[in-house]
Structures are given as C-alpha cells and as structure tokens.
Scaffold this motif. Sequence first.
Motif, PDB file in Angstrom:
ATOM      1  N   GLN A 636      42.581  47.822  68.936  1.00 15.38           N
ATOM      2  CA  GLN A 636      41.308  48.071  69.963  1.00 15.38           C
ATOM      3  C   GLN A 636      41.180  46.759  70.545  1.00 15.38           C
ATOM      4  O   GLN A 636      40.821  46.854  71.741  1.00 15.38           O
ATOM      5  CB  GLN A 636      40.165  48.773  69.026  1.00 15.38           C
ATOM      6  CG  GLN A 636      39.308  49.370  70.223  1.00 15.38           C
ATOM      7  CD  GLN A 636      38.151  50.235  69.224  1.00 15.38           C
ATOM      8  OE1 GLN A 636      37.991  49.826  68.244  1.00 15.38           O
ATOM      9  NE2 GLN A 636      37.505  51.139  69.987  1.00 15.38           N
ATOM     10  N   SER A 641      40.804  43.722  75.619  1.00 16.88           N
ATOM     11  CA  SER A 641      41.232  42.625  75.991  1.00 16.88           C
ATOM     12  C   SER A 641      42.136  42.857  77.302  1.00 16.88           C
ATOM     13  O   SER A 641      41.986  42.213  78.270  1.00 16.88           O
ATOM     14  CB  SER A 641      41.852  41.511  75.108  1.00 16.88           C
ATOM     15  OG  SER A 641      41.101  41.253  74.043  1.00 16.88           O
ATOM     16  N   SER A 643      42.323  45.583  79.056  1.00 17.55           N
ATOM     17  CA  SER A 643      41.655  46.110  79.880  1.00 17.55           C
ATOM     18  C   SER A 643      40.949  45.193  80.880  1.00 17.55           C
ATOM     19  O   SER A 643      40.666  45.113  81.979  1.00 17.55           O
ATOM     20  CB  SER A 643      40.635  47.217  79.051  1.00 17.55           C
ATOM     21  OG  SER A 643      39.720  47.643  80.077  1.00 17.55           O
ATOM     22  N   LEU A 644      40.205  44.306  80.103  1.00 13.93           N
ATOM     23  CA  LEU A 644      39.609  43.188  80.813  1.00 13.93           C
ATOM     24  C   LEU A 644      40.524  42.250  81.477  1.00 13.93           C
ATOM     25  O   LEU A 644      40.102  42.113  82.749  1.00 13.93           O
ATOM     26  CB  LEU A 644      39.018  42.173  79.919  1.00 13.93           C
ATOM     27  CG  LEU A 644      37.792  42.529  78.935  1.00 13.93           C
ATOM     28  CD1 LEU A 644      37.082  41.461  77.981  1.00 13.93           C
ATOM     29  CD2 LEU A 644      36.572  42.973  79.909  1.00 13.93           C
ATOM     30  N   ARG A 679      39.743  55.546  69.115  1.00 13.64           N
ATOM     31  CA  ARG A 679      38.597  55.455  68.585  1.00 13.64           C
ATOM     32  C   ARG A 679      38.317  56.882  67.891  1.00 13.64           C
ATOM     33  O   ARG A 679      38.173  56.887  66.432  1.00 13.64           O
ATOM     34  CB  ARG A 679      37.339  55.592  69.569  1.00 13.64           C
ATOM     35  CG  ARG A 679      36.257  54.967  69.108  1.00 13.64           C
ATOM     36  CD  ARG A 679      35.220  54.479  70.198  1.00 13.64           C
ATOM     37  NE  ARG A 679      35.120  55.687  71.175  1.00 13.64           N
ATOM     38  CZ  ARG A 679      35.324  55.502  72.651  1.00 13.64           C
ATOM     39  NH1 ARG A 679      35.687  54.249  72.944  1.00 13.64           N
ATOM     40  NH2 ARG A 679      35.046  56.405  73.420  1.00 13.64           N
TER      41      ARG A 679
ATOM     42  N   LEU B  12      39.375  38.332  73.519  1.00 15.56           N
ATOM     43  CA  LEU B  12      38.366  39.266  74.162  1.00 15.56           C
ATOM     44  C   LEU B  12      37.042  38.440  74.578  1.00 15.56           C
ATOM     45  O   LEU B  12      36.925  38.681  75.680  1.00 15.56           O
ATOM     46  CB  LEU B  12      37.913  40.390  73.082  1.00 15.56           C
ATOM     47  CG  LEU B  12      37.050  41.361  73.621  1.00 15.56           C
ATOM     48  CD1 LEU B  12      37.710  42.502  74.522  1.00 15.56           C
ATOM     49  CD2 LEU B  12      36.354  42.119  72.489  1.00 15.56           C
ATOM     50  N   LEU B  16      35.936  38.326  78.349  1.00 13.81           N
ATOM     51  CA  LEU B  16      34.489  38.572  78.336  1.00 13.81           C
ATOM     52  C   LEU B  16      33.908  37.309  79.451  1.00 13.81           C
ATOM     53  O   LEU B  16      33.212  37.585  80.225  1.00 13.81           O
ATOM     54  CB  LEU B  16      33.691  38.959  77.413  1.00 13.81           C
ATOM     55  CG  LEU B  16      33.698  40.210  76.777  1.00 13.81           C
ATOM     56  CD1 LEU B  16      32.984  40.377  75.471  1.00 13.81           C
ATOM     57  CD2 LEU B  16      33.038  41.017  77.905  1.00 13.81           C
ATOM     58  N   ASP B  52      29.204  41.391  69.348  1.00 14.39           N
ATOM     59  CA  ASP B  52      30.092  42.451  68.824  1.00 14.39           C
ATOM     60  C   ASP B  52      29.755  42.997  67.627  1.00 14.39           C
ATOM     61  O   ASP B  52      29.105  41.982  66.564  1.00 14.39           O
ATOM     62  CB  ASP B  52      31.471  41.918  68.512  1.00 14.39           C
ATOM     63  CG  ASP B  52      32.614  42.998  67.987  1.00 14.39           C
ATOM     64  OD1 ASP B  52      31.935  44.308  67.964  1.00 14.39           O
ATOM     65  OD2 ASP B  52      33.589  42.728  67.759  1.00 14.39           O
ATOM     66  N   ALA B  84      32.682  49.131  68.685  1.00 14.96           N
ATOM     67  CA  ALA B  84      34.131  49.659  68.876  1.00 14.96           C
ATOM     68  C   ALA B  84      34.089  51.157  68.793  1.00 14.96           C
ATOM     69  O   ALA B  84      34.913  52.044  69.206  1.00 14.96           O
ATOM     70  CB  ALA B  84      35.223  49.340  67.819  1.00 14.96           C
ATOM     71  N   HIS B  85      32.828  51.862  68.206  1.00 19.74           N
ATOM     72  CA  HIS B  85      32.659  53.126  68.078  1.00 19.74           C
ATOM     73  C   HIS B  85      31.308  53.680  68.573  1.00 19.74           C
ATOM     74  O   HIS B  85      30.408  52.580  68.064  1.00 19.74           O
ATOM     75  CB  HIS B  85      33.240  54.030  66.849  1.00 19.74           C
ATOM     76  CG  HIS B  85      32.942  52.944  65.744  1.00 19.74           C
ATOM     77  ND1 HIS B  85      31.493  53.061  65.150  1.00 19.74           N
ATOM     78  CD2 HIS B  85      33.693  52.278  64.925  1.00 19.74           C
ATOM     79  CE1 HIS B  85      31.679  52.453  64.132  1.00 19.74           C
ATOM     80  NE2 HIS B  85      32.876  51.539  63.996  1.00 19.74           N
ATOM     81  N   VAL B  86      30.973  54.950  68.770  1.00 20.29           N
ATOM     82  CA  VAL B  86      29.631  55.434  69.220  1.00 20.29           C
ATOM     83  C   VAL B  86      28.826  55.866  67.821  1.00 20.29           C
ATOM     84  O   VAL B  86      29.365  56.816  67.254  1.00 20.29           O
ATOM     85  CB  VAL B  86      29.839  56.439  70.123  1.00 20.29           C
ATOM     86  CG1 VAL B  86      28.325  56.830  70.582  1.00 20.29           C
ATOM     87  CG2 VAL B  86      30.485  56.062  71.359  1.00 20.29           C
ATOM     88  N   LEU B 106      29.426  50.675  74.167  1.00 10.77           N
ATOM     89  CA  LEU B 106      30.857  50.898  73.753  1.00 10.77           C
ATOM     90  C   LEU B 106      31.566  49.636  74.146  1.00 10.77           C
ATOM     91  O   LEU B 106      31.280  49.502  75.437  1.00 10.77           O
ATOM     92  CB  LEU B 106      31.199  52.209  74.190  1.00 10.77           C
ATOM     93  CG  LEU B 106      32.339  52.941  73.424  1.00 10.77           C
ATOM     94  CD1 LEU B 106      31.862  52.972  71.908  1.00 10.77           C
ATOM     95  CD2 LEU B 106      32.859  54.120  73.974  1.00 10.77           C
ATOM     96  N   LYS B 107      32.449  49.089  73.306  1.00 15.94           N
ATOM     97  CA  LYS B 107      33.092  48.052  73.778  1.00 15.94           C
ATOM     98  C   LYS B 107      33.841  48.219  75.099  1.00 15.94           C
ATOM     99  O   LYS B 107      34.061  47.475  75.975  1.00 15.94           O
ATOM    100  CB  LYS B 107      33.907  47.567  72.594  1.00 15.94           C
ATOM    101  CG  LYS B 107      34.253  45.917  72.768  1.00 15.94           C
ATOM    102  CD  LYS B 107      35.115  45.570  71.630  1.00 15.94           C
ATOM    103  CE  LYS B 107      34.258  44.558  70.799  1.00 15.94           C
ATOM    104  NZ  LYS B 107      35.050  44.096  69.494  1.00 15.94           N
ATOM    105  N   ASP B 108      34.624  49.413  75.264  1.00 14.18           N
ATOM    106  CA  ASP B 108      35.260  49.927  76.217  1.00 14.18           C
ATOM    107  C   ASP B 108      34.692  49.897  77.505  1.00 14.18           C
ATOM    108  O   ASP B 108      35.191  49.579  78.516  1.00 14.18           O
ATOM    109  CB  ASP B 108      35.763  51.365  76.071  1.00 14.18           C
ATOM    110  CG  ASP B 108      36.414  51.832  74.820  1.00 14.18           C
ATOM    111  OD1 ASP B 108      36.173  51.205  73.747  1.00 14.18           O
ATOM    112  OD2 ASP B 108      36.621  52.955  74.767  1.00 14.18           O
ATOM    113  N   VAL B 110      33.091  47.159  78.809  1.00 13.78           N
ATOM    114  CA  VAL B 110      33.162  46.074  79.440  1.00 13.78           C
ATOM    115  C   VAL B 110      34.087  45.995  80.770  1.00 13.78           C
ATOM    116  O   VAL B 110      34.076  45.305  81.544  1.00 13.78           O
ATOM    117  CB  VAL B 110      33.520  45.077  78.703  1.00 13.78           C
ATOM    118  CG1 VAL B 110      32.552  44.876  77.405  1.00 13.78           C
ATOM    119  CG2 VAL B 110      34.922  45.196  78.037  1.00 13.78           C
ATOM    120  N   SER B 111      35.252  47.026  80.723  1.00 15.85           N
ATOM    121  CA  SER B 111      36.087  46.867  81.580  1.00 15.85           C
ATOM    122  C   SER B 111      35.532  47.586  83.103  1.00 15.85           C
ATOM    123  O   SER B 111      36.211  47.344  83.963  1.00 15.85           O
ATOM    124  CB  SER B 111      37.392  47.812  81.257  1.00 15.85           C
ATOM    125  OG  SER B 111      36.804  49.077  80.920  1.00 15.85           O
TER     126      SER B 111
END
Lengths: 812, 216
Positions: A636, A641, A643-644, A679, B12, B16, B52, B84-86, B106-108, B110-111
Amino acid sequence: MSYTRRLWLSFWPAALAVGALTVLIILQSNHDDQRVVTAVLGPLVGWSFIAAGLVAWSRRPANHTGRLMVALGFAWALTALTEANDKWIYSTGLAVEAIFLAVFIHLVVSFPTGRLSSRLERTIVFGAYGVAVFANALSVLVDPTPIPDCKGCPPNAFLLAPSDAAATAVQVAADVCGIAIAAAVVTLLVRRWRRATPAGRRVLSPIYLSGGATMILLGIAFAVDPWAGGFAGLLKLLASLAFISVPYFFLAGLMRARLARAGVGRLFVDVPENPSPEELHAAFRRALHDPTIRLAHWLPERRLYVDLEGWPFDEVEAGRTLTPVEYEGRRVGALIHDPSLLEEPELLEAAVASARIGLEKDRLQAELRARLIELEREQDFVRTVVDTAPALFCVVDTEGNVMRFNATLSRLSGLPDDDSGRGEPFTKLFLPSEDAASFHLALAAADGEEFESEWLGAGGGRRIVAWSVMPIVDAQGRPRRLISGVDVTERRRQEARTRALLDAMPDLMFRMTREGVYVDYHAHDEVELVSSEVIGRSVYDRLPRPVAEQALAAARRALDEGGVQTHEYSLEVRGVERQYEARVVASAADEVVSIVREITDRKEQEHEVRKSRARIVQAADAERRRLERNLHDGAQQRLVSLSLALRLAEARIPDRLEGAKQILTEAQQELAQALAELRELARGIHPAILTDRGLAAAVEALAARAPLPVEVAAMPDERLPDAVEAAAYYVVAEGLTNVAKYADASYVRVTVERRNGVASVEVADDGIGGADPRAGTGLRGLADRIEALGGRLEVESPATGGTRLWAQMPVG
Amino acid sequence: MRIVLADDSMLLREGLVRLLEEAGFDVVAQSGTADDLLRHVAMHKPDVAIVDIRIPPTHTDEGLRAAQTIREKHPDVGVVVLSAHVEPGYAMELLADNAEGVGYLLKDRVSDLEEFAGAVRRVGEGGSALDPTVVSELVGRRRREDPLEGLTPREREVLEAMAEGRSNAAIAGRLFVTERAVEKHVTSIFQKLRLPTSDENHRRVLAVLQYLRSLE
C-alpha cells in the motif's frame, strides 16, 4: 271325605251307568254278529280305563295321565252308539266313534306326565283329534253306507249329499292321515325309549308294550284296509283286545311303585347291623330297582360329600339327581339317583328315610375311611413333590448312614432308588473322599450351613452340588438328618464366566443404592480398594462432596429416567490428579451399577489436541496479521508513493502533451481503485482495528458497514484473549454476512458477553429462518476455530423464522 | 504554512514533501518515528503536523497517540492523521471533544493534490478535515429508525460536507449553490435533527459528528 273317595264317588257311578247303557244298546243291536262279545268287551275296556284312571288320578293329582285315562274310558263308551238300531243314535255314534283313538294317542304321547311338552307332541295330538272329529263327521254327511255290507244297519240320518266318490275320498284322506299320525307316534316313542334311563324304561315299558302293540295293529289295519277290508276288521278287533290290556299294564306299573315303597320299608330290616358299602348299595338297588343308585356321606367339617368308600366326589354327573338326606335337621348324606325317581315322591321319601338310618350307622367308619384316603393322597403328593423337585434330598441317621433318598438324587448319582444304598455312609455313596471332612462338620453342626462338593454325575459330567444338613425327626420319632443339595453347576459356571468377564475389564464397578450406599464393587488388581472401606459406606465417605453429589444425581437420573447416565469428575489419587468417567445404569428397582473408567490419558490427549488446534489457529491468525501489515506497510505504501509520483509527474508534463496527461490521470484512477481494493482485501484478511482497539471497536465497525440495522446489545467491558476476540469477531462477521445474504431480515442483534469464565457470542436475526447449519464452509471453519478453543458453535434456525448463531468459548 | 511530517516509509515521505512543497507548504521537518515527530513539533512549532497512523515501533496506532499528545501539549499545532484504512472509531478518538485543528484522512487521498492541500490548509487554520469515506460510513450506516431519513438528498449532501469540516462557502462552491442556500439547508438540518445551532465551524462539525456517532 278324602280326595280319593270324592273322585270315586264323582265318576264311578257315571261309569257304571254308562256301562249298563252300552250293554243295553249292544244287546238290542240288530246289526252286530257278536253282540255278546262286544257287550262283554265294550264295558270292560271302558271300566278298565276309568278305574285305572281314577287310581292314577288320586295317587298323582298333579299328573294328567289319570284324567286322560278316565276321559278315554268315557270316549270308548261312545263307540257303542253305532250298535244302536235307532238311526239318530246310530248316526251320532258313527260321527263320534273315532274320538277315543285321539284320546288314546294323547295318553300315549303325553305319558308319563300327562302333559304335552314339545311342539311335535302337540302337533301329533291335535292332528289326531282333528282327523277323528272331522273325517268321521264329513264321512257321515256324504257316505250312504258308512259301514259297508252292513245288514240291518239303520239308514244314515245325517246324509246330506250322498256320493260314493266323496265318501271314498274322505276315507282315503282319513287313512293317510291316520297312517302318518301312527308313524309319528311310533317314531316319537322309539326315540323316547332310547333316551330313557333304566328306571325311566321301567316306568315306560308297560304302557309302551301294550300301547305300542295297539298302535302297530291299528297302523297295519289302516294300511291294508283299502285292499283287504275283512283282514283289516280282524286286525281292528285284535287292536281292541290289546287295548283292553293298556289300563291293566299301567295299573301294574303303579302297583309296582307301591310295592317298591314297601321294599324300601323293608330295607333297614335287611341291612345288617354294620353294613359294608356294598351291602348298603345292594339293598338300595334292590329296593329301588335302580342299579346305578349311590349313597353319599356328608362330612360337615370338610363341607363335602364322600361316597361310601370315602372318596370325595366333586360334582354329580349329568343326568343324575342328588337328594340330600337330613337327620334331626342336619345333613348327613345324599342319595344320587335317576331323576325319574322324582316322579315317585313317596318312593323317594321312603328311600331317603331308609338312607338316613343306613348312613347314620355307617357314619364314623366313613369318616375314618375318608381320613385314610386323604392321608394316602397327601403322602402320594408329598412323594411326588420330593421326587420331582430339582433339589436332592437324602435322609441319614445321626451317623451319616443313608436311610432313603429321592428320585432326583437317584437320577443324578445313577444309584438305583431301592434299598440297595440303605445303611451305607452318605460319604461313600454321594461324596468324593476329599469332601468327607466338610460333610462331617456339616453333619455335626446340622445348622443348614452350605458346603460344596464336586463329583462325577451319572451322565459322566462334573457336577457341583451345594449341600446343607438340617435336623429332622422321622415318623417313629427318631432323630434324623435331612441332607438337601442343589445342583449349582450351571450357576457356578455362569459365575465363573461373569467373573472372568469382569476381571478382563479395566473398569471399576460399583453397585449402590439410590441413597448412594455401596452394596458391592468389582475392581481389578491394580486398584487398591479395601472391601470394608467401600461396602456399606456412602459416596460421601469416599468422594469429595461435589463429586459425591454428582454421582448421586447421576444415580437418581438413571433410576428415574432410565438409560445410561454419564458424569465425569477428577480425583486426586496418591497425589496425582486423575480424570474419571462414570457410566450409571439402573440394575434394580432402587439400585444402580456405576462403571468407572479412568480417562486421564484421554483427557490429556484431548487437551493436547485442543491446545494444538488452538496453536494452529493462533499461528494462522498471526500469519493473517503479518500479511495484513505487510500489505499496508509494503504494497500500500508503495502504491501510494507511486500515486504521488504520478501526481508529481503529471504536474510536470506541459499542457500541450494532453494525451500523456490523460494517460496519467487514468493511471491514477486505476491506482486509486487498486488501493481501495487492497484496503478491503487487507481488512478481510485481518481487521487492524481488532488488534489495535479490540473486539468492541471491531464489532462496531462491522455493524457500521452492515447493509442492515445492527444492534450491538452487549459488549464486555474488558478485552478478551486475542484468540477469543478473533473467534468472536469472525462469528459476528460470518453471522452478519449470512444474515445479509440469506436471512431476508430487517434487524440483527449482536450480543457478546462474558459470564462465569465463558464468553458467548450471539448473532440473532428476525429473518426467515430454516438455514442449514451444515451448508457452506464458512460455518464449518468457524466451528473448527471455536472448538479449537474448547468452545462450541451452534446454529438455531427453525422453519418458523429467525436464525441464531451462537458460540461459547471458555475464557481461562 | 509550516509543516512537520512523520511517516516511516522514506519513499512516501519524500513524495509527500515534494507534493506539499509544490502546493506551497513549507515542510520544516520530517521523521520516521513518533518520538522524532514529537521532538520536531516541540522544536519547530509548525502550523500542521502530518502523521501516518502506523509508525514504528509497533506499527499499530502510534501515529494516533502521537497526534493526541500533540493536541494536548501544543493546542496551536494542527494535526492531520493519515490512515491506510478507514475507521470512524479512530477519527472520533482523535476529535474527542474538540474539532479545532484536526484532520483524519485516508492515505490514498494525498494523490488528489487539491483536496489534500485544502484539507491541510483548513486544519492549519484551526478548522477540521474528515475523510469523505469516514463521513459516508457514519452517515450511510443502516439504522432501524433513522432520523436522517427525514432529510432531503440535498440536505444529506450538506450534512456530509459539514461533517467533513467544510465551511458554508466551501459547501456552496462544491454544490454550486449560493451560500445563502447552504445556510438555509443547514438551519433546516439542525432543526430536523434537533441540534443546537452554532456559528462556529468547528463546533458545528463536532456537534454533527457526535450526533452521528450517537445514532445506533
């Protein structure tokens, strides 16, 4: 004035007058060739019947026979009217001349009671009257010559329609009826004779002889009349002559009864001072002319009749009558005789009076005889019992020498049941030498104590006999010893087999009462139990209180509900904790057998297996956690990363490269989707929140995501062991998944509770129910997981609705 | 706006940092552990600390606890927790009874640069930011007697946006309606749910979230 005199005064003068009148008519007759014969025979027949009838009437006022005979006498007199010269009297005589025949048939058929008792008898008699009255009356109306070839007969005064043909028809019809009636009467009389007892025949024979002769003659006369009138006339005359004898024969029978009474009166004169039974019977049989007569004594204290030999008779055989004989108001005996004797009450009364004296004379002896017979019977009975009983009996003197023994012992030993063994020592005949000592001990004690002995029986097989000796006294009052033996070979063999079976079993066995008191036990050698510490003691003496109560409860259940009741318990034996399983069954109304088996090893193995399964589950859980963490921390993170990086790259691509930007955007979307799926996958493998925040938070999260309302009704306040929490979580997860998939429910309630060291998890819905708990692998795996923790999983899903998934697990 | 960042994944973290700097933030420090983070926060007094939820040493919820510590010790520092999860449970733990300067994403997320930057900025300014998936789980939960069913779809959208921590203006912009219309919706929602009205944004968020949590 006596009844007899009154009867004679009423009828005899009339009889004399009628007789005189008939003689007058006959002697003046101008158409009778044998006037004198007829004038003598006619009144004689009439008077004979009337006189005999009056005698019978006065002697048997209740019997109609006498009356019938008187009537017959007068009916006979009517026949004389045909002798008259006056046409009116003559014709009347023709019309009524046959009536006497009907009366005669009536008399014969109804003899000896004078009453018609059956339908056949009534038919015959009514027929006879009918034919006698109507045939003659009809004949007189049509027949111009009622008496064929009669010279001097006056004319028929009643002739209405003279017709030879009609006259012949009437005559033939009358003849046919006459023959039929005569045949019926003969049949009846033959049958009656056959059925009659000897005494009955004695009464019947005179009247049958004379009456039968008359009937036969008349029958033949009627039969031959159409062909040979003259011969028939002769036969009819002969019948008349036979007819005269009838009343005299009857009178002879009566006189014989009177003579018999006189014989009875002589009876006790003839009977010797102390008559033997034969003499007494013979006297009675002679006097009453009944060879079957029997006398009986009444034994008042036994309330039964015995015959003169002293044999009791239980009931009077069929067709015999018992008339009790009383003496001064008490019963002394009875006369068993032919029922026809009841017809002669005076005779019977005289016989009873004679019997009274005879019986009284014989009384004491009869009682003695009865006693003797009884004793003999008793003795036979005892002998039969002793000889047929399976027990062995032998009577010896005080020295142990055989006096006698029973047939059973004879059979078993092969020794003949005669005097050959008498006087020999019992030990020599029936015991092997090594048992002689114990026999002499038993003989000296003579207290019934048993000793056993083994010997070769007659059949060659080894027999084991349990003997006992008891003191008795013989008939002469001498002291004797009764040795009784029971063949216990089969029992001992059975016992040996049972013992071998028990010895081979590793289990302990106890027999105990409902109250928990030990009656008996069986243990193999390794178990050190002391009898006195078990038998008679209570379970409370031997076992710790909770175990004792458990055992008692099982015993009660076994007694009240039947079946095998089991309970398990642990005991500290010589410092070691051991596990036992007891199986309890009812063995008697208030007794149980408890079979106890040590199951320590099995329990340990079970424990090991469970622990091993638990370890496997825990290892799997740990592996799932590791996997989940690796997914998050590895894949994940990298995907995020990535994705970033894509995002940054996208920002750096000049706007003119529209196509490249588009591709990057799509790649990002794909990536976002992949992250979402990852997830979900990670959560399915292991919910992080369960580890981080515990069961309550994890279940709450499940409830929040469920596609239907979930009420979390109860949650334990504190954390449970990891393995239990994981299992509980999966129960709830599986339960909710199934509810959503199949139950068609509107609501689910989740309850997790910890109580008394047991965690229970329940997922209950209000859906359609009827779920098959075996379906699907999800539940099976779940059950395995819970059983590995020593718990159990149940599904209740009645067809009436609602499903309940329920798990219980011990929580240390 | 000054940022302190904590994530144990170097890759990561680097990503970031670049992302945030590109969006105009000033990342003053970055760390791989909770302890480092707390030290950096104490040292730099940043506007926002981004952490995180899973960082060493246990990789469970250190990030969350570090965030709570920061909120306690440095009330002025906004905190954004990445997960990483909700799990709404975590969000509620983090918010506790104060929605000022706190975010749970949610970490996702950030994109999506604008979204992410907006959320960080909101938190830095003392507002709150809750991940839409968390909100939709709270709102979307099935209930036996759901008072939310009394809301119109539009009111629902407004409720969700409120829960995410957005201001009326932001909601208006997002739903393409006037701020006035949003205000009307908000009043209606508060009336229907019988919530005490509040002008302050972060109180409003807290009230809405606590209300949603209270519904079974």
